[in-house]
Motif scaffolding. Structure first.
Motif, mmCIF file in Angstrom:
data_model
loop_
_atom_site.group_PDB
_atom_site.id
_atom_site.type_symbol
_atom_site.label_atom_id
_atom_site.label_comp_id
_atom_site.label_asym_id
_atom_site.label_seq_id
_atom_site.Cartn_x
_atom_site.Cartn_y
_atom_site.Cartn_z
ATOM 1 N N GLY A 40 7.815 7.748 9.465
ATOM 2 C CA GLY A 40 7.737 6.425 8.875
ATOM 3 C C GLY A 40 6.969 6.468 7.569
ATOM 4 N N LEU A 41 7.230 5.469 6.718
ATOM 5 C CA LEU A 41 6.542 5.336 5.440
ATOM 6 C C LEU A 41 5.667 4.082 5.471
ATOM 7 N N ALA A 42 4.487 4.167 4.875
ATOM 8 C CA ALA A 42 3.551 3.045 4.823
ATOM 9 C C ALA A 42 4.144 1.887 4.013
ATOM 10 N N VAL A 43 3.812 0.662 4.422
ATOM 11 C CA VAL A 43 4.284 -0.550 3.740
ATOM 12 C C VAL A 43 3.084 -1.475 3.493
ATOM 13 N N PRO A 44 2.326 -1.228 2.394
ATOM 14 C CA PRO A 44 1.199 -2.103 2.093
ATOM 15 C C PRO A 44 1.640 -3.352 1.330
ATOM 16 N N SER A 45 0.788 -4.371 1.366
ATOM 17 C CA SER A 45 1.054 -5.573 0.562
ATOM 18 C C SER A 45 0.270 -5.545 -0.746
ATOM 19 N N VAL A 46 -0.586 -4.543 -0.908
ATOM 20 C CA VAL A 46 -1.342 -4.384 -2.148
ATOM 21 C C VAL A 46 -0.388 -3.856 -3.224
ATOM 22 N N PRO A 47 -0.362 -4.484 -4.420
ATOM 23 C CA PRO A 47 0.537 -3.996 -5.475
ATOM 24 C C PRO A 47 0.354 -2.501 -5.730
#
Length: 109
Positions: A40-47
């Protein structure tokens, strides 16, 4: 809970003290193997302007995101489907393809 490539799920990631964890979104990029493990790949909400593909709810074929996010193709994890605690939705085929292209460019597929 099993997952398919392109699905956005929540996984508990441990803090550095290994005693507590926080749920973080991940996009599944491989089908689970016979042991239930997947990448899996990380999905941050930080730009995140570098090594990431931006996604919004418009990039989902189902589900919804609370805010715009980025698929970080430089943060890959081997995970177990038994750790999936929530499902957010499914990336559109186009959004998943962009993330996989970035990942392959980054690691040299």
């Amino acid at each position: 809970m099993n997952g398919d490539p392109g699905e956005l799920v929540a996984i508990p990631f441990p803090y550095s003290d290994l005693h507590t964890s926080k749920r973080r979104p991940v996009v599944i990029i491989t089908p689970p193997d016979r042991h239930g493990d997947f990448f899996g790949l990380a999905v941050p909400s930080v730009p995140t302007p570098e090594n990431a593909v931006p996604i919004t709810s418009d990039n989902l074929s189902r589900g919804d995101l609370p805010k715009a996010s980025w698929v970080r193709y430089d943060k890959v994890f081997a995970l177990s489907e038994s750790t999936i605690v929530k499902r957010y939705g499914q990336l559109s085929p186009e959004a998943l393809d962009k993330a996989l292209q970035g990942f392959c460019h980054y690691v040299g597929c």
